[in-house]
Design a protein around this motif. Structure first.
Motif, PDB file in Angstrom:
ATOM      1  N   ASN A 141      23.058 -35.407 -40.968  1.00 31.72           N
ATOM      2  CA  ASN A 141      22.693 -35.146 -42.357  1.00 31.72           C
ATOM      3  C   ASN A 141      23.686 -35.779 -43.331  1.00 31.72           C
ATOM      4  OD1 ASN A 141      20.280 -33.041 -42.760  1.00 31.72           O
ATOM      5  ND2 ASN A 141      21.289 -32.610 -40.814  1.00 31.72           N
ATOM      6  N   VAL A 142      24.954 -35.831 -42.940  1.00 30.75           N
ATOM      7  CA  VAL A 142      25.952 -36.497 -43.781  1.00 30.75           C
ATOM      8  C   VAL A 142      25.662 -37.994 -43.860  1.00 30.75           C
ATOM      9  CG1 VAL A 142      28.390 -37.149 -43.940  1.00 30.75           C
ATOM     10  CG2 VAL A 142      27.758 -34.777 -43.445  1.00 30.75           C
ATOM     11  N   LYS A 143      25.283 -38.592 -42.736  1.00 28.53           N
ATOM     12  CA  LYS A 143      24.936 -40.014 -42.719  1.00 28.53           C
ATOM     13  C   LYS A 143      23.732 -40.305 -43.605  1.00 28.53           C
ATOM     14  CE  LYS A 143      26.717 -41.222 -38.120  1.00 28.53           C
ATOM     15  NZ  LYS A 143      26.339 -41.625 -36.729  1.00 28.53           N
ATOM     16  N   SER A 144      22.862 -39.302 -43.740  1.00 30.73           N
ATOM     17  CA  SER A 144      21.669 -39.464 -44.574  1.00 30.73           C
ATOM     18  C   SER A 144      21.973 -39.273 -46.057  1.00 30.73           C
ATOM     19  CB  SER A 144      20.591 -38.466 -44.147  1.00 30.73           C
ATOM     20  OG  SER A 144      20.207 -38.692 -42.805  1.00 30.73           O
ATOM     21  N   GLY A 145      23.235 -38.971 -46.392  1.00 33.87           N
ATOM     22  CA  GLY A 145      23.627 -38.859 -47.785  1.00 33.87           C
ATOM     23  C   GLY A 145      23.862 -37.454 -48.291  1.00 33.87           C
ATOM     24  N   GLN A 146      23.688 -36.452 -47.431  1.00 33.00           N
ATOM     25  CA  GLN A 146      23.907 -35.073 -47.870  1.00 33.00           C
ATOM     26  C   GLN A 146      25.410 -34.777 -47.942  1.00 33.00           C
ATOM     27  OE1 GLN A 146      22.120 -32.057 -45.306  1.00 33.00           O
ATOM     28  NE2 GLN A 146      21.526 -30.837 -47.084  1.00 33.00           N
TER      29      GLN A 146
ATOM     30  N   ASP B 101      17.439 -27.990 -39.027  1.00 29.61           N
ATOM     31  CA  ASP B 101      16.285 -27.483 -39.767  1.00 29.61           C
ATOM     32  C   ASP B 101      16.707 -26.889 -41.107  1.00 29.61           C
ATOM     33  OD1 ASP B 101      13.244 -26.664 -39.480  1.00 29.61           O
ATOM     34  OD2 ASP B 101      14.291 -24.938 -40.329  1.00 29.61           O
ATOM     35  N   ILE B 102      17.737 -26.065 -41.073  1.00 29.95           N
ATOM     36  CA  ILE B 102      18.172 -25.395 -42.299  1.00 29.95           C
ATOM     37  C   ILE B 102      18.697 -26.403 -43.323  1.00 29.95           C
ATOM     38  CG2 ILE B 102      19.851 -23.787 -43.251  1.00 29.95           C
ATOM     39  CD1 ILE B 102      17.478 -22.485 -41.782  1.00 29.95           C
ATOM     40  N   LEU B 103      19.510 -27.369 -42.878  1.00 30.60           N
ATOM     41  CA  LEU B 103      20.041 -28.368 -43.813  1.00 30.60           C
ATOM     42  C   LEU B 103      18.925 -29.238 -44.396  1.00 30.60           C
ATOM     43  CD1 LEU B 103      23.345 -29.579 -42.094  1.00 30.60           C
ATOM     44  CD2 LEU B 103      23.074 -27.933 -43.960  1.00 30.60           C
ATOM     45  N   SER B 104      17.871 -29.483 -43.616  1.00 32.48           N
ATOM     46  CA  SER B 104      16.769 -30.319 -44.110  1.00 32.48           C
ATOM     47  C   SER B 104      15.973 -29.618 -45.203  1.00 32.48           C
ATOM     48  CB  SER B 104      15.831 -30.687 -42.949  1.00 32.48           C
ATOM     49  OG  SER B 104      15.070 -29.568 -42.529  1.00 32.48           O
ATOM     50  N   ARG B 105      16.095 -28.295 -45.298  1.00 29.36           N
ATOM     51  CA  ARG B 105      15.365 -27.541 -46.328  1.00 29.36           C
ATOM     52  C   ARG B 105      16.195 -27.373 -47.610  1.00 29.36           C
ATOM     53  NH1 ARG B 105      10.965 -24.977 -43.632  1.00 29.36           N
ATOM     54  NH2 ARG B 105      11.208 -25.105 -41.376  1.00 29.36           N
ATOM     55  N   GLU B 106      17.463 -27.710 -47.549  1.00 34.73           N
ATOM     56  CA  GLU B 106      18.338 -27.559 -48.700  1.00 34.73           C
ATOM     57  C   GLU B 106      18.161 -28.721 -49.691  1.00 34.73           C
ATOM     58  OE1 GLU B 106      20.100 -25.229 -49.750  1.00 34.73           O
ATOM     59  OE2 GLU B 106      21.112 -24.103 -48.170  1.00 34.73           O
TER      60      GLU B 106
END
Length: 636
Positions: free
Chosen positions: A341-346, A587-592
């Motif tokens: 998720n960090v690599k995706s920019g989060q 899953d949880i991070l993708s909903r944030e």
């Protein structure tokens, strides 16, 4: 008191006499958008409701007659002899196009099956030429194709369109038209978010694709099906979550009564009437009732990074090693998800806390700063989860419980429960058995607790006539039934309601043994057992159906990528709890979002490496519980 009794009588009389389709006026309604919604002309609407020519009052009930609307989508699309294309400009959206060109979203998607992937600036969208010339204005138009190159046949006809009825739900529609819930949502974008609205039309069948070529020499022994969420949950909805005046709402079903609704939601008659003045005209199927104020969700106060606390029971401070390996495995999977998720920019700020054991847990709470925390994942134990919820009650910080699931957690609206409750599995097994039952004797193999076996037995007896159901403690007690007339063996139904690994293996062996004695047996299991995959051919003879909370599709592109990344990082394949750690965190991070508004996307149904996530409220303003699972069928 007399007045209230008379009013209630009016409610019930009004409900029993209701037969015609109606529409309850809500904020933003006008005669034009109401007529468009139901596919009738303004003249028809005014004829049925002369008072609608004036100002519409909120809560006013309008009569609707959409019998002329049966083939409206087909007629509008197919009546256009030629089609044109518009070139998308900045800020144009699907909604904006439907409003500008007076075309429904269903019609637009019928002409543009891959619409969602062609909504960038400069993309071309097909629209009937007569609508472009009438409403296009300065809209850039693409070069029109010759009629020979334009396919004007609609992608769906009147048989492909279904008008939602008040008694409908996702499960019923999916079964009625032989669709999965995922296919239903794909055919009707936005349906999952807004819910089923009585009177609206949906597409229930898309254009058929070419059937894939099959290898006739290869027998398919297993079929994995992602199933719908459990139907025993109350269907509740809300309007735009960002509005502080929003309410939990309920759509009245045909079998509902006022007293039933009061009991279902635990509210008083005065509360219901004060929120829904239109009830004075009677309770009607399809009415959307306000139940109570929608609990305001958490919103991040400041900063760009999402501050996440991960609480795991390592036990280093207490020298308690009981859950250390489990915690370390969970952490490896969670770390992989965080890095992705960090690599995706989060932007993430992760704090890992040793939650110790239940006795020492309170000490770990001192490491949490409630005013600078946006999300808490963990702890594992119910008592610890309750302590965290009370600790952050003022801030209403979202808390994720990876393993705890108990009814005393359901009152917390900021809680997300990952584990699916056993009753949801039991309900599915009950339905499966009902579908194949034909006077067979039914065996239920129970665990020592007997809670689920008794639950299954009680509900089957309510639904099956002349049933002969026996609960046994071991699979060895299952025997083929003897026909009293012929003396020959008769087929049976067997249900495994135990999660014990050894009992599952015994169940598999026993069903294989009985299948050699008599054909036509049916086997069901609430839980997965390794013996099922080892004996696919044999167990397919009893049409074994079993449920799984987690299963990795090793042929999937996403799954292959995650498994390879994990192996490169840790030089081994992920364990069960590593998989859970990845799935929960990813899953949880993708909903944030950047504001930490996780509940704005909680309705999304998505599958991670092994786990299907499908959250529903346990009660109005209550906790969210995962109801996702897979059904695996072994086919001979």
């Amino acid at each position: 008191m007399i007045k209230k009794i008379l009013f209630l009588s009016g409610l019930f009389l009004g409900f029993s006499a209701f037969a015609q389709r109606t529409h309850v006026v809500v904020k933003g309604d006008n005669p034009y958008n109401i007529s468009k919604k139901y596919g009738i002309s303004l003249d028809q609407l005014y004829k049925l409701n002369p008072q609608a020519k004036g100002t519409l009052a909120l809560g006013e009930v309008l009569k609707i007659d959409n019998s002329t609307n049966k083939n409206i989508e087909k007629e509008k699309v197919s009546s256009s002899k030629t089609l044109g294309k518009i070139v998308l400009q900045p800020k144009q959206t699907i909604y904006g196009i439907t409003k500008q060109y007076h075309i429904t979203e269903a019609e637009l998607r019928a002409l543009n099956p891959d619409l969602d992937n062609h909504m960038k600036i400069g993309d071309e969208v097909i629209i009937p030429s007569n609508l472009i010339s009438k409403f296009g204005g300065n809209q850039p138009i693409a070069k029109t194709e010759t009629p020979e190159n334009v396919v004007t046949t609609p992608l769906f006809n009147s048989k492909d369109v279904y008008t939602i009825e008040s008694k409908d739900n996702y499960y019923k529609i999916s079964k009625k038209f032989n669709l999965t819930q995922k296919e239903l949502f794909a055919l009707n974008p936005g349906l999952e978010q807004k819910g089923l609205q009585p009177g609206e039309q949906i597409i229930i069948k898309g254009i058929e694709k070419d059937s894939p070529k099959t290898d006739t020499n290869k027998e398919i022994k297993t079929v994995k099906v992602d199933e719908e969420k459990a139907t025993n949950n109350v269907q509740i909805s809300s309007s735009n979550p960002s509005n502080t005046d929003d309410y939990v709402t309920y759509t009245v079903q045909s079998h509902d009564t006022v007293f039933g609704i009061l009991n279902k939601f635990g509210i008083s008659l005065d509360q219901l009437i004060s929120l829904n003045p239109s009830l004075s005209e009677g309770l009607k199927a399809g009415m959307v009732l306000k139940i109570k104020k929608l609990q305001r969700g958490y919103e991040k106060k400041s900063g760009d990074a999402l501050n996440v606390v991960l609480m795991l029971p390592f036990g280093f401070d207490t020298n308690d090693t009981k859950y250390r390996n489990l915690s370390l495995d969970f952490l490896t999977g969670a770390k992989l998800a965080i890095e992705r998720n960090v690599k995706s920019g989060q932007k993430l700020d992760i704090k890992i806390i040793d939650a110790g054991n239940e006795k020492s847990f309170k000490n770990s709470l001192t490491q949490i700063n409630p005013d600078n925390t946006d999300l808490i994942i963990g702890p594992f134990f119910k008592s610890s989860v309750l302590e965290v919820l009370n600790f952050v009650k003022k801030q209403n910080i979202p808390v994720v419980a990876p393993f705890a699931n108990s009814e005393d957690l359901y009152d917390y609206g900021n809680l997300i429960i990952i584990e699916t409750k056993d009753n949801i599995y039991a309900d599915r097994i009950i339905k499966e058995v009902k579908d194949v039952y034909s006077d067979q004797k039914i065996y239920i193999v129970s665990d020592s607790d007997k809670t689920q076996s008794n639950y299954i037995k009680t509900n089957l007896e309510k639904n099956l006539k002349t049933s002969n159901i026996v609960i046994v403690n071991s699979s060895s007690d299952i025997v083929a039934e003897k026909n009293m007339m012929t003396g020959q063996s008769a087929p049976i139904i067997a249900i495994l309601a135990s999660n014990d690994e050894n009992e599952g293996a015994k169940f598999a062996s026993k069903m294989i043994e009985i299948s050699k004695e008599v054909s036509g047996n049916k086997a069901f299991s609430m839980y997965y057992n390794a013996a099922f995959e080892k004996n696919i051919d044999e167990l397919s003879q009893v049409n074994l159906v079993y449920l799984m909370d987690r299963k990795i599709d090793t042929d999937g592109t996403f799954e292959k990528e995650i498994l390879e990344d994990y192996k490169q990082k840790y030089c081994k394949s992920p364990s069960k709890y590593s998989v859970i750690g990845f799935d929960v965190m990813n899953d949880i991070l993708s909903r944030e979002n950047k504001k930490g508004e996780i509940f704005k996307q909680i309705d999304k149904v998505q599958t991670q490496l092994a786990t299907k996530f499908e959250f529903v409220r346990t009660k109005p303003n209550g906790a969210y519980q995962n109801t996702g699972y897979r059904v695996v069928r072994l086919i001979p």
